[in-house]
Design a protein around this motif. Structure first.
Motif, PDB file in Angstrom:
ATOM      1  N   VAL A 169       0.836  -1.100  -0.009  1.00 39.64           N
ATOM      2  CA  VAL A 169      -0.099  -0.006  -0.092  1.00 39.64           C
ATOM      3  C   VAL A 169       0.940   1.233  -0.027  1.00 39.64           C
ATOM      4  N   PHE A 170       0.533   2.155  -0.938  1.00 44.82           N
ATOM      5  CA  PHE A 170       1.362   3.378  -1.075  1.00 44.82           C
ATOM      6  C   PHE A 170       0.362   4.488  -0.668  1.00 44.82           C
ATOM      7  N   ILE A 171       0.613   5.367   0.089  1.00 51.10           N
ATOM      8  CA  ILE A 171      -0.154   6.515   0.461  1.00 51.10           C
ATOM      9  C   ILE A 171       0.565   7.751   0.225  1.00 51.10           C
ATOM     10  N   GLY A 172       0.264   8.634  -0.619  1.00 46.37           N
ATOM     11  CA  GLY A 172       0.897   9.905  -0.839  1.00 46.37           C
ATOM     12  C   GLY A 172       0.409  11.083  -0.407  1.00 46.37           C
ATOM     13  N   TYR A 173       1.030  11.968   0.219  1.00 45.50           N
ATOM     14  CA  TYR A 173       0.766  13.300   0.774  1.00 45.50           C
ATOM     15  C   TYR A 173       1.635  14.388   0.284  1.00 45.50           C
ATOM     16  N   ALA A 174       1.032  15.159  -0.220  1.00 43.54           N
ATOM     17  CA  ALA A 174       1.503  16.411  -0.739  1.00 43.54           C
ATOM     18  C   ALA A 174       0.900  17.652  -0.126  1.00 43.54           C
ATOM     19  N   SER A 175       1.929  18.880  -0.011  1.00 39.79           N
ATOM     20  CA  SER A 175       1.484  20.058   0.606  1.00 39.79           C
ATOM     21  C   SER A 175       2.390  21.065   0.206  1.00 39.79           C
ATOM     22  N   PRO A 176       1.816  22.293   0.103  1.00 38.33           N
ATOM     23  CA  PRO A 176       2.527  23.325   0.001  1.00 38.33           C
ATOM     24  C   PRO A 176       3.464  23.728   1.112  1.00 38.33           C
ATOM     25  N   ALA A 177       4.579  24.253   0.970  1.00 41.31           N
ATOM     26  CA  ALA A 177       5.704  24.632   2.199  1.00 41.31           C
ATOM     27  C   ALA A 177       6.221  25.703   1.869  1.00 41.31           C
TER      28      ALA A 177
ATOM     29  N   GLU B 234      11.571  24.709   7.012  1.00 40.37           N
ATOM     30  CA  GLU B 234      11.082  24.257   8.453  1.00 40.37           C
ATOM     31  C   GLU B 234       9.611  23.746   8.075  1.00 40.37           C
ATOM     32  N   GLU B 235       8.782  24.237   7.412  1.00 46.97           N
ATOM     33  CA  GLU B 235       7.429  23.769   7.174  1.00 46.97           C
ATOM     34  C   GLU B 235       7.500  22.433   6.442  1.00 46.97           C
ATOM     35  N   ALA B 236       8.281  22.282   5.621  1.00 43.56           N
ATOM     36  CA  ALA B 236       8.443  20.980   4.975  1.00 43.56           C
ATOM     37  C   ALA B 236       8.817  19.926   5.915  1.00 43.56           C
ATOM     38  N   ARG B 237       9.970  20.282   6.663  1.00 37.49           N
ATOM     39  CA  ARG B 237      10.282  19.214   7.594  1.00 37.49           C
ATOM     40  C   ARG B 237       9.342  18.808   8.606  1.00 37.49           C
ATOM     41  N   ALA B 238       8.630  19.818   9.062  1.00 43.07           N
ATOM     42  CA  ALA B 238       7.512  19.621  10.023  1.00 43.07           C
ATOM     43  C   ALA B 238       6.269  18.613   9.403  1.00 43.07           C
ATOM     44  N   PHE B 239       6.072  19.029   8.433  1.00 44.20           N
ATOM     45  CA  PHE B 239       5.098  18.244   7.527  1.00 44.20           C
ATOM     46  C   PHE B 239       5.809  16.584   7.374  1.00 44.20           C
ATOM     47  N   ILE B 240       6.707  16.441   7.089  1.00 47.13           N
ATOM     48  CA  ILE B 240       7.409  15.253   6.900  1.00 47.13           C
ATOM     49  C   ILE B 240       7.297  14.343   8.280  1.00 47.13           C
ATOM     50  N   ALA B 241       7.396  15.346   9.389  1.00 50.31           N
ATOM     51  CA  ALA B 241       7.701  14.557  10.716  1.00 50.31           C
ATOM     52  C   ALA B 241       6.360  14.169  11.185  1.00 50.31           C
ATOM     53  N   LYS B 242       5.318  15.103  10.732  1.00 50.92           N
ATOM     54  CA  LYS B 242       3.652  14.736  10.935  1.00 50.92           C
ATOM     55  C   LYS B 242       3.322  13.688  10.532  1.00 50.92           C
ATOM     56  N   ILE B 243       3.647  13.350   9.009  1.00 52.68           N
ATOM     57  CA  ILE B 243       3.315  12.171   8.586  1.00 52.68           C
ATOM     58  C   ILE B 243       4.143  10.864   8.960  1.00 52.68           C
ATOM     59  N   LYS B 244       5.171  11.199   9.300  1.00 50.66           N
ATOM     60  CA  LYS B 244       6.050  10.005  10.057  1.00 50.66           C
ATOM     61  C   LYS B 244       5.451   9.484  11.316  1.00 50.66           C
ATOM     62  N   ALA B 245       5.041  10.477  12.094  1.00 52.67           N
ATOM     63  CA  ALA B 245       4.248  10.276  13.163  1.00 52.67           C
ATOM     64  C   ALA B 245       3.130   9.474  13.065  1.00 52.67           C
ATOM     65  N   HIS B 246       2.233   9.921  12.236  1.00 53.14           N
ATOM     66  CA  HIS B 246       0.958   9.305  11.794  1.00 53.14           C
ATOM     67  C   HIS B 246       1.204   7.870  11.194  1.00 53.14           C
ATOM     68  N   HIS B 247       2.230   7.592  10.770  1.00 52.37           N
ATOM     69  CA  HIS B 247       2.420   6.219  10.229  1.00 52.37           C
ATOM     70  C   HIS B 247       3.907   5.700  10.759  1.00 52.37           C
ATOM     71  N   GLY B 248       3.614   5.816  11.983  1.00 51.12           N
ATOM     72  CA  GLY B 248       4.922   5.195  12.651  1.00 51.12           C
ATOM     73  C   GLY B 248       4.825   3.374  12.391  1.00 51.12           C
ATOM     74  N   ASP B 249       3.897   3.033  12.068  1.00 48.49           N
ATOM     75  CA  ASP B 249       3.994   1.317  11.901  1.00 48.49           C
ATOM     76  C   ASP B 249       4.385   1.118  10.468  1.00 48.49           C
ATOM     77  N   ALA B 250       4.588   2.364   9.530  1.00 43.18           N
ATOM     78  CA  ALA B 250       4.874   2.069   8.270  1.00 43.18           C
ATOM     79  C   ALA B 250       6.013   1.341   7.920  1.00 43.18           C
ATOM     80  N   THR B 251       6.262   0.684   6.821  1.00 43.33           N
ATOM     81  CA  THR B 251       7.497   0.191   6.107  1.00 43.33           C
ATOM     82  C   THR B 251       8.449   1.302   6.108  1.00 43.33           C
ATOM     83  N   HIS B 252       8.095   2.290   5.313  1.00 42.26           N
ATOM     84  CA  HIS B 252       8.945   3.460   4.899  1.00 42.26           C
ATOM     85  C   HIS B 252       7.945   4.431   4.752  1.00 42.26           C
ATOM     86  N   ASN B 253       8.736   5.716   5.075  1.00 35.78           N
ATOM     87  CA  ASN B 253       8.075   7.153   4.725  1.00 35.78           C
ATOM     88  C   ASN B 253       8.838   7.739   4.031  1.00 35.78           C
ATOM     89  N   VAL B 254       8.828   7.868   2.601  1.00 33.16           N
ATOM     90  CA  VAL B 254       9.932   8.269   1.672  1.00 33.16           C
ATOM     91  C   VAL B 254       9.204   9.834   1.491  1.00 33.16           C
TER      92      VAL B 254
END
Length: 205
Positions: A20-28, A32-52
């Protein structure tokens, strides 16, 4: 500086050989905004195999380009996501593609395609918008010219950003930088000089 970015956040989900691949895109607007967005997705999907992830910030003031394969084979994930952003001519954009491994290996080419497709779909769902420098001017006119002025502004690609009503009507008009002069000349012509026009200031949309 003019550039294209995302209207807002966008998401997409696809399944490739049980992964399963879930894509998230956002303006930044800043790194710092980009890094915060990545951190938020990683926290939300902490059980994922990869968060690219990948982001590209370039608005003439700030510049940063980064990508992260997050454990996938080098160049098979983060770089393809970044290329999707670049190939679409976008700036100030961050994309994260989360993967839940389904037990079947996709191979290098399969990974590139899956991550690219998830990023593309998320960006498409977000929608894009052009950001450009603008300038403003004020136009004051009698009520009888209301429709004439508004129609001329809109046809020229301008936007009425504020309206005031007293003995006369006062519009504050915003238009792409470099186009205020011609529009002011057009309004003078259309209103036969009965509209008073005054340049205001420039700003970014």
């Amino acid at each position: 500086m003019n550039y294209r970015t995302l209207k807002g956040p966008g998401t997409a989900r696809l399944i490739v050989k049980k992964s399963v691949f879930i894509g998230y895109a956002s303006p930044a607007n800043m790194e710092e905004e980009a890094r915060a967005f990545i951190a938020k997705i990683k926290a939300h999907h902490g059980d994922a195999t990869h968060n690219v992830s990948a982001y590209l910030i370039n608005d003439g003031k700030n510049f940063a380009v980064r990508y992260d394969d997050d454990g996938e084979p080098k160049g098979s994930a983060g770089k393809p996501v970044l290329k999707v952003i670049q190939n679409r001519g976008l700036s100030n954009v961050v994309v994260v593609v989360t993967r839940y491994f389904g037990g079947i290996k996709l191979g290098y080419g399969g990974l590139v395609k899956a991550y690219s497709d998830a990023a593309s779909l998320a960006i498409e769902n977000a929608g894009t918008v052009e950001v450009y420098e603008t300038e403003r001017f004020e136009v004051v006119f009698p009520y009888s010219l209301f429709h004439t002025v508004r129609e001329a502004v809109e046809k020229a690609g301008g936007k009425v950003v504020s309206e005031e009503y007293g003995e006369l009507v006062k519009f504050t008009v915003e238009i792409r930088k470099g186009e205020a002069g011609p529009l002011m000349e057009l309004l003078t012509e259309k209103t036969r000089g009965r509209a008073r026009l005054r340049p205001l200031f420039m700003l970014e949309l």
